[in-house]
Design an enzyme around this catalytic site. Structure first.
Site: not given
Ligand SMILES: *Cc1c(COP(=O)(O)O)cnc(C)c1O
Length: 427
Positions: A144, A239, A267
């Site tokens: 994701y 990511d 995060k």
């Molecule tokens: C949480 C997450 C996202 C998205 O971040 P948001 O702040 O919710 O838009 C993208 N990539 C990874 C790996 C994530 O865990």
């Protein structure tokens, strides 16, 4: 436990907010119950509107590595508020956090702040496309990367060449540009890249997959991606929105010693306030507007409150032995839960990298989306509800990662293991 006020609020919320929540996973749909409305949190604990207390393994889905309401973060943010909430003009705070990120993650030579992980990945792939002049991107099934159109795509059954949108509203023409490979399967990547010679701009990957449960990379997987990208002129994007500052101060790339061309963060770098970031090689990053032609912008980007929370959080993560201490706590609780399952005759497949862990309700190893999807989600849902009633707040889905914070005490972890032991026995 009495959840009546949460039940009432959920009914009210559904009148005004689609599905009653501002982000779908919060709705507890996949575990067959209603969400709790939270009143406050402190350290490793959160409290709902009925006054119930829980040991929290969601940690706001990753940011709260220090636990909730760390006094240093809170007091810094409080004093930042007194200076003003947003200026839409540069501040020294943005330089401070950018320098901290660059020092922590050497592959990042320049960085831009945004307000969410979604924005970070969306902007990173635009930049990779601008840099290479190629339109296609490659991602992995079960990874994701936020909800932008190009990334809301996983494997279409059968035809692996063209992506199929995961959601109505994502145009098929966008999805076609997203190729989907199998996590931990280098051959699937090589095949797609060969079939789309000189057309793939970037490969974006969670170096530790954390959005299908916790799935570590197999030996050689990340190294293989690195090699392939270098040979084919493809931008490798890690990511690290979840793994950044989580599994090591320098993220998964420090842990595994593999260097991407670009990195996305989120995060933890916001310390609980809305922040994302993307960065990488100077050569790529300097193509961003206004130094280059690739457009990207944000009214609240580099927001002073968010920068402050990020700076204070990162400072605290640098304290001596922080990650070793977190590693020990995490190993203790994850192995305790796995042992409890075994003792109850209910085997699980337990995975963990640092303070990210998952109890897969599967007898077989989980290493990609197909093996994750084979888990017994009904049994997980029951386990989730039993744990909740025992005062343990887990993510409401089999396909999420549990997060340990530095604030979890041995007593908290023992209570968690005891609750799990009881739950597994009654499954
Ligand atoms: C949480 C997450 C996202 C998205 O971040 P948001 O702040 O919710 O838009 C993208 N990539 C990874 C790996 C994530 O865990």
């Amino acid at each position: 436990m009495d959840y009546s006020r949460s039940v009432h609020f959920f009914q009210e919320a559904q009148k005004f907010i689609p599905g009653g929540v501002n982000s779908p996973v919060r709705a507890f749909k996949s575990v067959g119950t209603d969400p709790l409305f939270i009143k406050n949190a402190s350290g490793p604990r959160i409290y709902d509107v009925d006054g119930n207390e829980f040991i929290d393994y969601v940690g706001s889905w990753g940011p709260m590595i220090l636990g909730h309401c760390h006094p240093k973060v809170i007091s810094a943010v409080k004093s930042a508020v007194d200076n003003g909430c947003s200026f839409g003009a540069p501040t020294e705070l943005e330089i401070t956090l950018a320098e901290m990120v660059i020092k922590a993650v050497p592959s990042i030579e320049m960085v831009r702040m945004v307000s969410s992980g979604t924005e970070a990945t969306m902007s990173a792939i635009r930049l990779a496309r601008g840099f290479t002049g190629r339109d296609k991107i490659l991602k992995f099934s079960g990874c994701y990367h936020g909800h932008s159109d190009s990334l809301l795509v996983k494997a279409g059954s059968g035809a692996a060449t063209f992506g199929v949108p995961d959601s109505p509203g994502v145009p098929q023409d966008f999805a076609k540009l997203t190729l989907t490979a199998t996590y931990n399967d280098l051959e699937s990547v090589q095949t797609l890249v060969a079939e789309n010679k000189n057309e793939v701009s970037c490969i974006i990957v969670e170096p530790i997959a954390g959005n299908m449960g916790t799935v570590p990379p197999k030996d050689g997987f990340l190294e293989g991606l690195r090699k392939l990208c270098a040979e084919e002129g493809i931008v490798l994007i890690f990511d690290e929105v979840m793994s950044g500052f989580r599994v090591a101060y320098g993220g998964a790339q420090e842990l595994y010693g593999v260097t991407p061309d670009m990195t996305t963060l989120g995060k933890i770098i916001g310390g609980g306030l809305p922040v994302g970031a993307f960065g990488g090689k100077k050569e790529i990053m300097s193509l961003l507007s206004p130094s280059g032609g690739v457009y990207q912008a944000g009214t609240l980007s580099g927001n002073p409150l968010a920068m402050t929370a990020g700076i204070e959080t990162l400072k605290l993560l640098q304290s001596e032995g922080f990650y070793q201490n977190l590693e020990e706590k995490s190993a203790y609780v994850a192995s305790g839960i796995a042992q409890a399952a075994k003792d109850a005759g209910f085997p699980i497949y337990s995975t963990r990298v640092g303070s990210m862990f998952c109890a897969f309700f599967s007898k077989e190893p989980v290493y990609d989306w197909t093996s994750a999807a084979a888990c017994d989600t009904k049994a997980f849902a029951k386990y989730f509800r039993l744990m909740l009633d025992a005062g343990i707040y887990l993510a409401p889905s089999q396909f999420e990662t549990a997060f340990v914070s530095i604030a979890h005490s041995t007593d908290d972890l023992d209570k968690t293991i005891a609750a799990a032991a009881k739950a597994f026995k009654s499954l």
